[in-house]
Write a protein that holds these residues in place. Structure first.
Motif, PDB file in Angstrom:
ATOM      1  N   GLY A  86      40.750  35.381  36.272  1.00 28.06           N
ATOM      2  CA  GLY A  86      40.884  35.398  37.434  1.00 28.06           C
ATOM      3  C   GLY A  86      40.213  36.668  38.384  1.00 28.06           C
ATOM      4  O   GLY A  86      39.863  36.739  39.396  1.00 28.06           O
ATOM      5  N   TYR A  87      40.447  37.798  37.646  1.00 29.00           N
ATOM      6  CA  TYR A  87      39.851  38.941  38.142  1.00 29.00           C
ATOM      7  C   TYR A  87      38.162  38.753  38.190  1.00 29.00           C
ATOM      8  O   TYR A  87      37.680  39.702  39.167  1.00 29.00           O
ATOM      9  CB  TYR A  87      40.119  40.291  37.153  1.00 29.00           C
ATOM     10  N   ARG A  88      37.564  37.906  37.296  1.00 26.90           N
ATOM     11  CA  ARG A  88      36.325  37.858  37.520  1.00 26.90           C
ATOM     12  C   ARG A  88      35.803  37.088  38.929  1.00 26.90           C
ATOM     13  O   ARG A  88      34.759  37.048  39.727  1.00 26.90           O
ATOM     14  CB  ARG A  88      35.674  36.808  36.547  1.00 26.90           C
ATOM     15  N   HIS A  89      36.754  36.252  39.421  1.00 30.15           N
ATOM     16  CA  HIS A  89      36.675  35.476  40.765  1.00 30.15           C
ATOM     17  C   HIS A  89      37.268  35.920  41.936  1.00 30.15           C
ATOM     18  O   HIS A  89      36.809  36.024  43.008  1.00 30.15           O
ATOM     19  CB  HIS A  89      37.205  33.959  40.560  1.00 30.15           C
ATOM     20  N   GLY A  90      38.443  36.773  41.862  1.00 33.67           N
ATOM     21  CA  GLY A  90      38.930  37.134  42.965  1.00 33.67           C
ATOM     22  C   GLY A  90      39.261  38.701  43.062  1.00 33.67           C
ATOM     23  O   GLY A  90      39.230  39.440  41.864  1.00 33.67           O
ATOM     24  N   ASP A  91      39.798  39.333  44.031  1.00 35.77           N
ATOM     25  CA  ASP A  91      40.201  40.528  44.563  1.00 35.77           C
ATOM     26  C   ASP A  91      41.502  40.811  43.353  1.00 35.77           C
ATOM     27  O   ASP A  91      42.285  40.109  43.310  1.00 35.77           O
ATOM     28  CB  ASP A  91      40.729  40.988  45.670  1.00 35.77           C
ATOM     29  N   LEU A  92      41.579  42.183  43.020  1.00 40.03           N
ATOM     30  CA  LEU A  92      42.901  42.794  42.600  1.00 40.03           C
ATOM     31  C   LEU A  92      44.124  42.395  43.405  1.00 40.03           C
ATOM     32  O   LEU A  92      45.116  42.046  42.935  1.00 40.03           O
ATOM     33  CB  LEU A  92      42.786  44.195  42.254  1.00 40.03           C
ATOM     34  N   SER A  93      44.055  42.718  44.498  1.00 41.64           N
ATOM     35  CA  SER A  93      44.980  42.473  45.363  1.00 41.64           C
ATOM     36  C   SER A  93      45.282  41.440  45.873  1.00 41.64           C
ATOM     37  O   SER A  93      46.174  40.773  46.736  1.00 41.64           O
ATOM     38  CB  SER A  93      44.756  43.453  46.743  1.00 41.64           C
ATOM     39  N   MET A  94      44.629  40.121  45.585  1.00 45.29           N
ATOM     40  CA  MET A  94      45.005  38.798  45.623  1.00 45.29           C
ATOM     41  C   MET A  94      45.237  38.089  44.421  1.00 45.29           C
ATOM     42  O   MET A  94      46.358  37.591  44.514  1.00 45.29           O
ATOM     43  CB  MET A  94      43.492  38.101  46.421  1.00 45.29           C
ATOM     44  N   VAL A  95      44.656  38.257  43.342  1.00 46.07           N
ATOM     45  CA  VAL A  95      44.866  37.627  42.017  1.00 46.07           C
ATOM     46  C   VAL A  95      46.286  38.165  41.663  1.00 46.07           C
ATOM     47  O   VAL A  95      47.118  37.384  41.202  1.00 46.07           O
ATOM     48  CB  VAL A  95      44.024  37.748  41.147  1.00 46.07           C
ATOM     49  N   TYR A  96      46.440  39.468  41.595  1.00 45.66           N
ATOM     50  CA  TYR A  96      47.525  39.973  40.983  1.00 45.66           C
ATOM     51  C   TYR A  96      48.858  39.624  41.706  1.00 45.66           C
ATOM     52  O   TYR A  96      49.806  39.288  41.131  1.00 45.66           O
ATOM     53  CB  TYR A  96      47.355  41.777  41.074  1.00 45.66           C
ATOM     54  N   PRO A  97      48.927  39.458  43.146  1.00 44.35           N
ATOM     55  CA  PRO A  97      50.170  39.070  43.744  1.00 44.35           C
ATOM     56  C   PRO A  97      50.766  37.895  43.226  1.00 44.35           C
ATOM     57  O   PRO A  97      51.836  37.533  43.138  1.00 44.35           O
ATOM     58  CB  PRO A  97      49.917  39.438  45.031  1.00 44.35           C
ATOM     59  N   ALA A 255      49.440  48.121  42.939  1.00 48.55           N
ATOM     60  CA  ALA A 255      48.289  47.419  43.019  1.00 48.55           C
ATOM     61  C   ALA A 255      47.318  47.166  44.167  1.00 48.55           C
ATOM     62  O   ALA A 255      46.169  47.272  44.237  1.00 48.55           O
ATOM     63  CB  ALA A 255      48.422  45.843  42.270  1.00 48.55           C
ATOM     64  N   VAL A 256      48.045  46.859  45.338  1.00 50.87           N
ATOM     65  CA  VAL A 256      47.414  46.551  46.626  1.00 50.87           C
ATOM     66  C   VAL A 256      47.031  47.967  47.218  1.00 50.87           C
ATOM     67  O   VAL A 256      45.769  47.811  47.581  1.00 50.87           O
ATOM     68  CB  VAL A 256      48.466  46.262  47.664  1.00 50.87           C
ATOM     69  N   VAL A 257      47.444  49.012  46.945  1.00 51.66           N
ATOM     70  CA  VAL A 257      47.001  50.294  47.342  1.00 51.66           C
ATOM     71  C   VAL A 257      45.884  50.636  46.538  1.00 51.66           C
ATOM     72  O   VAL A 257      44.752  51.180  46.974  1.00 51.66           O
ATOM     73  CB  VAL A 257      48.144  51.520  47.199  1.00 51.66           C
ATOM     74  N   LEU A 258      45.919  50.434  45.230  1.00 56.78           N
ATOM     75  CA  LEU A 258      44.576  50.764  44.335  1.00 56.78           C
ATOM     76  C   LEU A 258      43.552  49.680  44.631  1.00 56.78           C
ATOM     77  O   LEU A 258      42.568  50.364  44.702  1.00 56.78           O
ATOM     78  CB  LEU A 258      45.210  50.502  42.688  1.00 56.78           C
TER      79      LEU A 258
END
Length: 288
Positions: A86-97, A255-258
């Motif tokens: 997932g992180y290979r395809h999308g942002d941390l603040s998108m995939v993580y939530p 995670a969103v802030v980071l």
């Protein structure tokens, strides 16, 4: 929720967001090699802790304990591999939530329907607020075609989060396996399972490259990943799963802030506003 449980879960949330940042930073590396290296490093780092637990009088695992730990290891392996994709395809603040929102909602639903847990009206409201907040964060930006893969892997990751959350709660409560042994057994199990795919294939040539480029992420995740889950497992031993699982999702705020500050993913203000819904849910659950 008791103050001790709340402190454990919030500490777990911060550690969890930080190791996910490190996983995102290493997302372009080979996922199998990275997950294997983190598991192997974590096994080495936490061996003295596990040994100390046993030497100080902790009960060693029985054959039945090893069986339930093996099942947990399988679920966590699927989780880590899907998350890295997932992180290979999308942002941390998108995939993580998306992953963290799908997981606890399903886990809480299973706990209520099949495990007999009955949160009160305030607790239910808090669970719904947390779920709504993390899903809103995931949808805060219209996804591009590239993001769609990240969203898909995020949803699949959430299914594994729900599965291992419910299962591991039973392992530490019903089966009475010590959290440190469950955590350590999972790291050791993933190391053993992935050793052959890494050393017996073309991936062997990638080990030095991944270590050279991402050794800080490997070592950081090796410490924070088990620490995060160990704190949560400890809270599970004396708190309901339908409360612990959603409160742990305050990690989404971190995670969103980071992602916005360190990875420059953008849309930080809008995503933080959406994340405020989670804070309301956490407070509601704690009060309930």
């Amino acid at each position: 929720m008791s103050p001790l449980a709340l402190a454990l879960v919030l500490s777990s949330a911060v550690a969890h967001a930080c190791w996910n940042l490190m996983s995102k930073q290493a997302a372009q590396a080979d996922g199998v090699v990275f997950v294997w290296m983190v598991a192997a490093a974590s096994t080495l780092v936490w061996t003295p802790v596990a040994a100390g637990y046993l030497l100080l009088g902790g009960t060693g695992p029985s054959w039945a304990d090893l069986g339930v730990i093996a099942a947990s290891t399988t679920l966590h392996l699927g989780y880590f591999m899907l998350l890295q994709r997932g992180y290979r395809h999308g942002d941390l603040s998108m995939v993580y939530p998306i992953a963290r929102g799908t997981g606890p909602l399903l886990a809480s639903l299973v706990a209520v329907l099949f495990l007999g847990e009955r949160p009160g009206p305030v607790g239910v409201a808090g669970i719904l607020l947390v779920g709504a907040g993390v899903l809103l964060l995931g949808a805060a930006r219209r996804p591009s075609r590239r993001d769609l893969g990240g969203i898909g892997f995020g949803l699949a990751t959430g299914l594994f989060i729900a599965a291992y959350t419910v299962w591991d709660k039973q392992v530490v409560s019903v089966f009475a396996v010590a959290p440190i042994l469950l955590n350590y057994g999972g790291d050791l199990g993933r190391t053993l399972v992935l050793t052959s795919p890494v050393l017996g294939s073309r991936r062997r040539g990638l080990i030095l490259h991944v270590w050279h480029e991402h050794r800080a992420q490997v070592l950081g995740a090796a410490v924070l990943m088990p620490l995060s889950y160990l704190l949560a497992l400890t809270a599970y031993t004396f708190s309901p799963i339908s409360v612990v699982a959603p409160v742990r999702e305050v990690s989404v705020l971190v995670a969103v802030v980071l992602g916005g500050r360190l990875l420059a993913e953008g849309d930080l203000t809008r995503r933080l506003l959406a994340a405020c819904v989670i804070v309301g849910g956490v407070v509601t659950i704690a009060l309930g």
